[in-house]
Design a protein around this motif. Structure first.
Motif, short mmCIF file in Angstrom:
data_model
loop_
_atom_site.label_atom_id
_atom_site.label_comp_id
_atom_site.label_asym_id
_atom_site.label_seq_id
_atom_site.Cartn_x
_atom_site.Cartn_y
_atom_site.Cartn_z
N MET A 119 0.84 -1.21 0.00
CA MET A 119 0.00 0.00 0.00
C MET A 119 0.87 1.24 0.00
SD MET A 119 -3.21 -0.28 2.57
CE MET A 119 -2.69 -1.43 3.78
N TRP A 120 1.82 1.23 0.92
CA TRP A 120 2.71 2.38 1.10
C TRP A 120 3.44 2.68 -0.22
CZ3 TRP A 120 2.48 5.26 5.40
CH2 TRP A 120 3.51 6.17 5.67
N ALA A 122 2.53 1.82 -3.27
CA ALA A 122 1.63 2.19 -4.37
C ALA A 122 1.12 3.62 -4.21
CB ALA A 122 0.46 1.22 -4.42
N LEU A 123 1.27 4.21 -3.01
CA LEU A 123 0.82 5.59 -2.82
C LEU A 123 1.66 6.55 -3.66
CD1 LEU A 123 0.16 5.66 1.01
CD2 LEU A 123 -1.51 5.97 -0.81
N GLN A 150 -1.42 1.63 -10.05
CA GLN A 150 -1.11 1.96 -8.65
C GLN A 150 -2.39 1.88 -7.81
OE1 GLN A 150 0.82 5.80 -8.79
NE2 GLN A 150 2.83 4.88 -9.07
N TRP A 151 -3.50 2.42 -8.34
CA TRP A 151 -4.77 2.37 -7.61
C TRP A 151 -5.23 0.93 -7.41
CZ3 TRP A 151 -6.60 5.74 -4.52
CH2 TRP A 151 -6.34 7.09 -4.71
N LEU A 154 -3.15 -0.66 -4.73
CA LEU A 154 -3.52 -0.08 -3.44
C LEU A 154 -4.81 -0.72 -2.93
CD1 LEU A 154 -2.75 2.14 -1.41
CD2 LEU A 154 -4.19 3.71 -2.69
N GLU A 158 -5.09 -3.21 0.22
CA GLU A 158 -5.90 -2.75 1.36
C GLU A 158 -6.93 -3.82 1.75
OE1 GLU A 158 -7.64 1.09 0.66
OE2 GLU A 158 -8.62 1.10 2.60
#
Ligand code: HEM
Ligand code: HEM
Length: 224
Positions: A119-120, A122-123, A150-151, A154, A158
């Protein structure tokens, strides 16, 4: 050579139905860190957006990466040194559920930090990561990807992060409940095998480290 000596040392503990001091330290340190991390993650996602929240995420990531590092060490240790055979190993469904729970815990020790790390990364804002706030840790190589990808990463990471959290929230009370049931109801050696080995000063019998259990008082039947 060192491996054989280590296993020999470990056998002296496991023959008494106990985890080694190394296994015990891993267990309690990681249990405390995982519970702290659950609370910190929950608290962080409920903070107002802003600088404090970012700092809290940074703490969450630093601590989570420390858990990942410890998970590697603990897993390597566990592969080298088998756990004890104790009263929990009588076979049957309870033993199988206990083993399965332990395996799933190990999966969470890896799965949660890895999905958090995804997640980190892909931000895409390139904030640096550190293990325990000290040792620099790389981002996964998602920085150059299409924002759409990327979204997607993420979102997917998540969902997995939340799935592992849910699993922990269900399994931890079951695991703790089972350990207490072994101790207070079955009155067997399972919990003691995961506690520090303290010699009982009142009892000088060879090899005895804990007071023998009092049998549970017989039920009052009302007869007589
Ligand atoms: C054992 C380790 C970990 C545990 C137990 C854990 C637990 C949690 C919890 C409880 C939440 C709140 C979820 C919610 O209420 O929606 C959360 C969110 C989050 N965690 Fe972790 N986490 C761990 C490791 C990590 C790591 C290593 C990172 C990053 C490197 C990370 C990054 C995040 C992020 C970015 C969120 C926010 C996700 C969202 O907004 O839904 N986590 N974590
Ligand atoms: C008060 C809390 C806890 C108690 C009383 C407790 C007790 C125990 C006991 C007695 C065992 C040994 C079981 C056996 O010999 O078959 C054990 C093993 C284990 N526990 Fe806990 N536990 C607690 C919290 C946790 C938490 C929070 C986690 C993980 C998040 C955890 C993960 C594990 C794992 C992975 C094992 C297997 C160890 C191995 O064989 O490598 N425990 N626990």
């Amino acid at each position: 050579m060192i491996g054989a000596r280590l296993r020999e040392w470990a056998r002296r503990h496991s023959d008494k139905g106990r985890y080694t001091p190394v296994g015990i330290i891993f267990h309690w340190v990681m249990a405390a860190l995982v519970i702290l991390q659950l609370a910190l993650g929950w608290y962080t996602t409920r903070m107002y957006a802003g600088g404090d929240r970012l700092t809290a995420y940074q703490w969450h990531s630093d601590l989570g990466l420390l858990i990942l590092f410890l998970a590697f060490l603990r897993f390597a240790w566990r592969m080298m040194v088998p756990g004890p055979i104790n009263d929990a190993d009588k076979g049957g469904w309870q033993t199988n559920i206990a083993y399965a729970t332990h395996v799933v815990f190990y999966l969470c020790f890896f799965g949660l930090p890895i999905t958090g790390w995804m997640m980190w990364s892909a931000l895409g804002d390139g904030r640096p990561l550190y293990v325990a706030g000290l040792v620099p840790w790389p981002q996964m190589p998602f920085g150059g990807l299409d924002p759409q990808w990327q979204w997607a990463i993420l979102d997917w990471a998540e969902d997995l992060h939340q799935m592992f959290i849910l699993i922990l929230i269900i399994l931890i009370p079951l695991h703790v409940g089972a350990a207490l049931k072994h101790h207070w109801w079955d009155r067997d050696d399972v919990l003691e095998g995961m506690l520090p080995d303290v010699k009982d000063a009142d009892d000088h019998r060879e090899g005895l480290t804990h007071k023998p259990k009092r049998p549970r008082s017989p039920r009052v039947t009302g007869a007589g």
